[in-house]
Motif scaffolding. Structure first.
Motif, mmCIF file in Angstrom:
data_model
loop_
_atom_site.group_PDB
_atom_site.id
_atom_site.type_symbol
_atom_site.label_atom_id
_atom_site.label_comp_id
_atom_site.label_asym_id
_atom_site.label_seq_id
_atom_site.Cartn_x
_atom_site.Cartn_y
_atom_site.Cartn_z
ATOM 1 N N ASP A 19 34.283 81.397 -3.154
ATOM 2 C CA ASP A 19 32.922 80.908 -3.052
ATOM 3 C C ASP A 19 32.043 82.053 -2.572
ATOM 4 O OD1 ASP A 19 31.177 78.255 -2.794
ATOM 5 O OD2 ASP A 19 30.707 79.548 -1.086
ATOM 6 N N SER A 69 28.890 83.210 -0.726
ATOM 7 C CA SER A 69 28.038 82.670 0.333
ATOM 8 C C SER A 69 26.567 82.984 0.071
ATOM 9 C CB SER A 69 28.492 83.269 1.660
ATOM 10 O OG SER A 69 27.748 82.773 2.716
ATOM 11 N N ALA A 114 32.738 83.653 1.072
ATOM 12 C CA ALA A 114 32.996 82.769 2.212
ATOM 13 C C ALA A 114 34.490 82.465 2.258
ATOM 14 C CB ALA A 114 32.175 81.488 2.082
ATOM 15 N N LYS A 161 36.108 79.082 2.664
ATOM 16 C CA LYS A 161 36.061 78.120 1.558
ATOM 17 C C LYS A 161 37.067 78.439 0.455
ATOM 18 C CE LYS A 161 31.213 76.840 2.116
ATOM 19 N NZ LYS A 161 29.908 76.775 1.418
#
Length: 180
Positions: free
Chosen positions: A5, A7, A135, A138
């Motif tokens: 993911d 960010s 991220a 995640k």
């Protein structure tokens, strides 16, 4: 599969880098000029509890929710999708907006994890060039196999942390499990 993911993806798009990407992908100059204007001197306000700030200049980014922003971001991160699987025939990847998913195919889950670790390193190189951040909290890892002769608990070490395989994973609204 390793799911990543990005960010604050839309907020981190820089106008100069996006225009460079569009030009390198042979987007007509008139469109590049329009995108430049679209991103130039964008302003916003913040509202909390019936109070609103004075408007202020946004340093970058494309507005989330705008139909054109998703298209622009797909251009922006196209190199990420290309780079992370470069020179690795055992790795497929797919990205949409701020999600990046890489699937490694090999003789063992441990071998797949090494392919994913190398590809993740290429993702980090892209992030440094583009001012992006991933991220890691995640991230999700999952092994897929109908046969259980593989080590379905093989872990991957990325971004200073160890990812253990998930038993269910949701990718763009689709639920996956290790047996597919």
């Amino acid at each position: 599969m390793l799911s990543l993911d990005i960010s604050g993806a839309f907020d981190r798009v820089t106008r100069e880098r996006l225009i460079h990407v569009l030009r390198s992908r042979k987007v007509p100059r008139s469109i590049c000029g329009w995108v430049n204007s679209f991103m130039l001197e964008r302003r916003t306000t913040l509202a909390f509890d019936d109070e609103e700030t004075d408007d202020f200049l946004l340093p970058g980014g494309v507005p989330q929710g705008s139909p054109i922003s998703l298209i622009l971001f797909l251009f922006y991160n196209a190199e990420l999708i290309e780079e992370c699987g470069k020179h690795d025939s055992r790795l497929d990847r797919i990205g949409f907006a701020d999600n990046m998913n890489m699937v490694a195919f090999g003789r063992s889950t441990e071998d797949n994890c090494r392919h994913l670790e190398r590809a993740h390193g290429r993702c980090m190189d892209w992030a440094r060039r583009y001012g992006a951040n991933f991220a890691p909290e995640k991230y999700e890892l999952m092994h897929f196999s109908r046969r259980r002769c593989y080590n379905m608990e093989a872990e991957i070490a990325v971004s200073g942390q160890t990812e253990t395989p998930a038993q269910v994973m949701r990718i763009l609204g689709v639920w996956l499990d290790p047996a597919l």
